[in-house]
Design an enzyme around this catalytic site. Structure first.
Site, mmCIF file in Angstrom:
data_model
loop_
_atom_site.group_PDB
_atom_site.id
_atom_site.type_symbol
_atom_site.label_atom_id
_atom_site.label_comp_id
_atom_site.label_asym_id
_atom_site.label_seq_id
_atom_site.Cartn_x
_atom_site.Cartn_y
_atom_site.Cartn_z
ATOM 1 N NE ARG A 182 -4.274 -1.404 0.074
ATOM 2 C CZ ARG A 182 -4.414 -2.401 -0.813
ATOM 3 N NH1 ARG A 182 -3.479 -2.641 -1.712
ATOM 4 N NH2 ARG A 182 -5.504 -3.145 -0.797
ATOM 5 C CG HIS A 212 -3.108 -0.464 -6.958
ATOM 6 N ND1 HIS A 212 -3.539 0.170 -5.815
ATOM 7 C CD2 HIS A 212 -3.204 -1.792 -6.688
ATOM 8 C CE1 HIS A 212 -3.878 -0.731 -4.898
ATOM 9 N NE2 HIS A 212 -3.682 -1.936 -5.425
HETATM 10 P P1 NAP Z 1 -1.922 -11.754 4.554
HETATM 11 O O1 NAP Z 1 -2.068 -13.145 4.052
HETATM 12 O O2 NAP Z 1 -2.872 -11.248 5.578
HETATM 13 O O3 NAP Z 1 -0.417 -11.646 5.123
HETATM 14 C C1 NAP Z 1 0.032 -10.555 5.847
HETATM 15 C C2 NAP Z 1 1.450 -10.835 6.343
HETATM 16 O O4 NAP Z 1 1.958 -9.647 6.950
HETATM 17 C C3 NAP Z 1 1.502 -11.939 7.396
HETATM 18 O O5 NAP Z 1 2.654 -12.738 7.182
HETATM 19 C C4 NAP Z 1 1.644 -11.157 8.713
HETATM 20 O O6 NAP Z 1 2.359 -11.822 9.724
HETATM 21 C C5 NAP Z 1 2.475 -9.971 8.235
HETATM 22 N N1 NAP Z 1 2.322 -8.839 9.147
HETATM 23 C C6 NAP Z 1 1.191 -8.145 9.454
HETATM 24 N N2 NAP Z 1 1.445 -7.189 10.352
HETATM 25 C C7 NAP Z 1 2.771 -7.272 10.629
HETATM 26 C C8 NAP Z 1 3.639 -6.569 11.494
HETATM 27 N N3 NAP Z 1 3.191 -5.582 12.273
HETATM 28 N N4 NAP Z 1 4.936 -6.946 11.531
HETATM 29 C C9 NAP Z 1 5.405 -7.962 10.782
HETATM 30 N N5 NAP Z 1 4.625 -8.677 9.933
HETATM 31 C C10 NAP Z 1 3.325 -8.330 9.857
HETATM 32 O O7 NAP Z 1 -1.947 -10.708 3.342
HETATM 33 P P2 NAP Z 1 -1.727 -10.994 1.778
HETATM 34 O O8 NAP Z 1 -2.902 -11.631 1.179
HETATM 35 O O9 NAP Z 1 -0.405 -11.667 1.610
HETATM 36 O O10 NAP Z 1 -1.673 -9.480 1.226
HETATM 37 C C11 NAP Z 1 -0.720 -8.555 1.692
HETATM 38 C C12 NAP Z 1 -1.043 -7.159 1.172
HETATM 39 O O11 NAP Z 1 -0.717 -7.035 -0.208
HETATM 40 C C13 NAP Z 1 -2.509 -6.749 1.218
HETATM 41 O O12 NAP Z 1 -2.892 -6.339 2.515
HETATM 42 C C14 NAP Z 1 -2.556 -5.612 0.224
HETATM 43 O O13 NAP Z 1 -2.312 -4.383 0.875
HETATM 44 C C15 NAP Z 1 -1.401 -5.898 -0.725
HETATM 45 N N6 NAP Z 1 -1.856 -6.219 -2.086
HETATM 46 C C16 NAP Z 1 -1.495 -5.398 -3.116
HETATM 47 C C17 NAP Z 1 -1.876 -5.706 -4.398
HETATM 48 C C18 NAP Z 1 -1.449 -4.872 -5.581
HETATM 49 O O14 NAP Z 1 -1.966 -5.064 -6.675
HETATM 50 N N7 NAP Z 1 -0.512 -3.968 -5.418
HETATM 51 C C19 NAP Z 1 -2.660 -6.841 -4.649
HETATM 52 C C20 NAP Z 1 -3.024 -7.645 -3.586
HETATM 53 C C21 NAP Z 1 -2.610 -7.332 -2.302
HETATM 54 P P3 NAP Z 1 1.777 -13.188 10.400
HETATM 55 O O15 NAP Z 1 1.805 -14.217 9.279
HETATM 56 O O16 NAP Z 1 2.762 -13.503 11.455
HETATM 57 O O17 NAP Z 1 0.389 -12.868 10.858
HETATM 58 C C1 GLV Z 2 -5.127 -4.898 -4.294
HETATM 59 O O1 GLV Z 2 -4.503 -3.922 -4.025
HETATM 60 C C2 GLV Z 2 -5.598 -5.837 -3.343
HETATM 61 O O2 GLV Z 2 -5.551 -5.545 -2.135
HETATM 62 O O3 GLV Z 2 -6.042 -6.940 -3.751
#
Ligand code: NAP
Ligand code: GLV
Length: 308
Positions: A223, A271
């Protein structure tokens, strides 16, 4: 009862077709032509207008078309119903593709060669082997762990940083605030895949860049508010950070006069790092519609207290 679809960015007809194949007879309504608000029990959304979801008194669940739900949680008056994040094989695969592509571009110095070409300069420089390149992923959740596995399969030395320690083949695990210094100190290409929470907002700051080896690169696909943009520009100008690939920004679309647009060490994408596909995502969404209607816990339900 009816499903409301609300997104300006996702292919509505493809989602309708895919969800009707999963749930024949599903009453699928497209915002804003949704009829009686009291008939909407599930909302499938991406970036709804502020306050909009409070208009549906029978809402049982909010299903996000995106993985990140920080925008939803920030809305005032958000109904107190379960929220599910998008978890979809296509979303995961496209993110892994993007992270691999951006990592290879920095690793093989294409950013450097692009600048050299603009100056008609023959800048011979051989990169290290992938096995000598240390990549670090902040966030080892659904997307971070898949990206880490893909980078490890390409031979990079991969580490990840998360709240809780992980056991992932080929990935060194660092966890919590105590693990951050050591994680940053060994990371030459830093990938941010954290959720945006009160703990992670602004984490890509001058203090973080200073703890990376000089000449490290940044890939931010999480983000925009993770990054302190002025700190990055200063770190790029000083050479502490050698290059950045940015997909997300504090203001989107990025304003035309923003200094990042023309920074020679920055690659910008709008994005698009990853996105869900109805072809692979509809099955999970349909399951969550059934679960919401049966009053059962959702798949990938958000922990509102944790913020992700
Ligand atoms: P997720 O499965 O919820 O994973 C989040 C990870 O972050 C987990 O490993 C968590 O640790 C870690 N985390 C959270 N808070 C933390 C902290 N304070 N310190 C250290 N580690 C922390 O999320 P995801 O599905 O992988 O997605 C991640 C993010 O990618 C989304 O929230 C979104 O903002 C972004 N995204 C961007 C796009 C784009 O097109 N640019 C697309 C999709 C997603 P634990 O495993 O220990 O809980
Ligand atoms: C895109 O930014 C997503 O959170 O899937």
């Amino acid at each position: 009862m009816a499903l409301m679809f609300l997104s300006a960015d996702d292919p509505v007809e493809a989602w309708r077709e895919a969800l009707l194949a999963e749930i024949p007879g599903l009453d699928f309504r497209i915002w804003p032509e949704v009829g009686d608000p009291a008939e909407i029990d599930v909302a499938l959304v991406w970036q709804p207008p502020p306050g909009e979801l409070a208009r549906y008194p029978s809402l049982r669940a909010i299903l996000s078309l995106g993985a990140g739900i920080d925008g939803l949680l920030a809305q005032a008056g958000l109904p107190d119903v379960p929220i599910a994040r998008m978890v979809d094989p296509s979303l995961t695969r496209t993110m892994s593709e993007y992270v691999l592509l951006a990592t290879l571009r920095h690793h093989r110095q294409f950013d450097h060669f692009e600048r050299a070409q603009r100056a008609a300069r023959w800048s011979f420089a051989l990169p290290p082997q992938a096995a000598e390149r240390q990549v670090g992923i902040m966030g080892l959740g659904v997307l971070g762990s898949a990206a880490a596995a893909s980078l490890a399969a390409h031979g990079f030395r991969v580490a990840g940083w998360s709240r809780e320690a992980k056991r992932l083949a080929g990935v060194e695990s660092f966890a919590g605030p105590d693990g951050l210094d050591a994680f940053l100190a060994r990371t030459e290409i830093l990938v941010c895949l954290l959720p945006l929470t009160s703990h992670t907002c602004g984490i890509l700051s001058a203090a973080t860049f200073a703890r990376l080896p000089r000449g490290a690169c940044l890939i931010n696909v999480a983000r925009g508010a993770h990054l302190v943009e002025t700190d990055l520009i200063a770190a790029l100008d000083s050479g502490q950070v050698e290059g950045a690939t940015l997909d997300v920004f504090r203001a989107e679309p990025l304003p035309p006069d923003h200094p990042l647009w023309h920074h020679p060490k920055v690659l910008i994408t709008p994005h698009v790092a990853s996105y869900a596909s109805p072809l692979t995502g509809a099955e999970g969404v349909a399951e969550n519609i059934r679960r919401a209607r049966a009053g059962r816990p959702l798949l990938h339900q958000v922990d509102r207290g944790r913020g992700y």
